[in-house]
Design an enzyme around this catalytic site. Sequence first.
Site: not given
Ligand code: FUB
Ligand code: ZN
Length: 679
Positions: A155, A204-205, A291, A343, A439
């Site tokens: 992240h 990754g996100h 996700h 998720e 979050c």
């Molecule tokens: O991974 C970062 C945040 O935490 C995500 O956007 C949410 O879904 C939670 O998993």
């Molecule tokens: Zn959230």
Amino acid sequence: MSKVKITDEFWKAEQELVRTEVIPYQWDALNDNVKDAAPSYCMRNFRIAGEVNKKRKEAGYKEIKYPIPRDKWEFLPGNSENDTFHGFVFQDTDVYKWLEAVGYSLMNHPDPELEATADRAIDIIEAAQLDNGYLDTLYAINDKDLIFTDLRDKHELYCFGHLCEGAIAYYRATGKRKILDVTIRFADFIYSWFVEGGIKGYPGHEIAEMALAKLYKETGNKKYLELARYFVDHRGEQPYYFDVERAVPLGERNKEQLGEVVFYDREEKTLRYHYNQAHLPVRKQKEAVGHAVRGVYLYSGMADIAAMSGDESLKKACEELFDNIADKKLYITGGIGSSQAGEAFTAAYDLPNDMAYNESCAAIGLIFFAYRMLNMDANVKYADVMERALYNCVLAGMAKDGKSFFYVNPLEVNPKRIHGDERMGFVKPVRQKWFGCACCPPNIARLISSLGDYIISEDKDTVYTHLLIASDIDLGDEKGSLHINAELTRDGRVEFDVKHRKDFKLAVRIPYWGRSFKVIRNGNPVEKNELDIKAGYMYFDISSDEKIVIDYEIKPVIVGCSPLVQENTGKAAVMRGPFVYCLEEVDNGENLHLLKLSDNPELTYENGVITANGMRVNTQTDSDMEGGRDTENGGDGLYRDNLYNEYKPETYKPVKLTFVPYYSWANRGENEMTVYVRV
Ligand code: FUB
Ligand code: ZN
């Protein structure tokens, strides 16, 4: 936003709640000062990273390293690890989102005390930045030699994205550059690492993509748009970067990834990294998978890049992904991502009510995506989705007092079932004070305080009004100004008072719930066939001061769901305008599943509440009757309160059903709730 002043009673109150309650409360939470709430560690991590940085500058300092194992997302405090990073790997983002909310809030309402607190937070953040511009407290504290070695899970680029969005909001609000300069230093470092360093990785996100597009807009520096495109273009390329960074041997690379087999794509013969939307190059992605927050953040970034660079193939991919969500994977509340596992999005029409995940952040991300699509094409389908998510799933995420929050947003809750079943542990029947993975709360705060951004958009000749929210809007010397007078909680009358400076077009949305409407222009009724309507917007040529009134018919309605949604067979929901309604136990008694709407329910609306004629299934058993046995009609003598009995048609007693807005549920203690009711 700077042009829009919200005057709407309903939304102004929400913004005030964020300003006066949510923002101060969240600052306490970030500093671990909320009693009985899950610790955040967020500001603690920044402080420690700052101290380590300071020590690094002292002569003879020896770097101390702590492990950052792969596959580890949460670092819980141990006995001997006082100085290590604590919390989730993305904990830094909580203060960035908070700062973003503060920025927007200051634009709406200057507040020197709050600004001073934010300045202090910025000093703490700045102190944690490494000399080379890198900034992420996990690596800054635990081991700075490992940066960007686990893009899939760790992240850092996600944290950068939130830093960037927070910094831009704060800079726009205050004109203070410090946090923007921190961001620019980090962005430059990332550019040199990836683009100049030829590393074909990507987050990754996702979120860095849309944040970089914003940074490009803010600074005019094209390299940030180039970096955003670099991330988008390399995503999904083979060999997968997430394998490369893990040095997965070539022969192993096409093996199933645990838990992802469900997403096997026959055509593309690929089944990996759907979770991160990295299974295919983005232009080949047609179905929203993986996700949900990651998905809609990526699609928002793609839409930004498509809009800023006129990339038609990217725009087409965005359109297909949007339609896939809106047509097949969207809850009536605007929630998305129906499964707790990952998720994630699941199959088309798989929209369970009680096991719905519907993370608040995912609905917020959907708003970002819809708004970006809307800016490319003024098509009402985008605004409809945006409004649906805003008035329902997102708003439900926050309690009426602003002090507790939902992460997961189900459409049906039975606390007894939840407490008796570990599988349902992720569904909370009441909002929580804070979360280890927090979050959602600051995301809700930043969205509500930036609501002014979503009401209108404009291009050279046209002003598009999307959300029917009362506001004063300065359209500048090229157009004039606009006052929208509306209060959808009261009625469907929306007035557009235009002060003309130069000629322009005003485009007014016809929402899905308001297709029956009357138009009165400067006191004269306008027939529908005289209207210029395109893609769900009516266009008016403005060449003088005008008052245009649209009277949308807004009344409680019963809304059906596609028969392909297995969960809702024989059920319907109640809505009024953009608001979805629900039944709560506190108004209707327990066992809400026994309730049914009558054939002629006569829905009436008063003070925000809808009442309707309904029925309750009789549960009186024959064992309550004489002798306890069913001997009626030569009956079989079975006990009727047994779990299983000979089938007999249901009998009912008439009841009044009371529906309250979904966003307001669970504000009166723990109780049953359902959006869908039998019909
Ligand atoms: O991974 C970062 C945040 O935490 C995500 O956007 C949410 O879904 C939670 O998993
Ligand atoms: Zn959230």
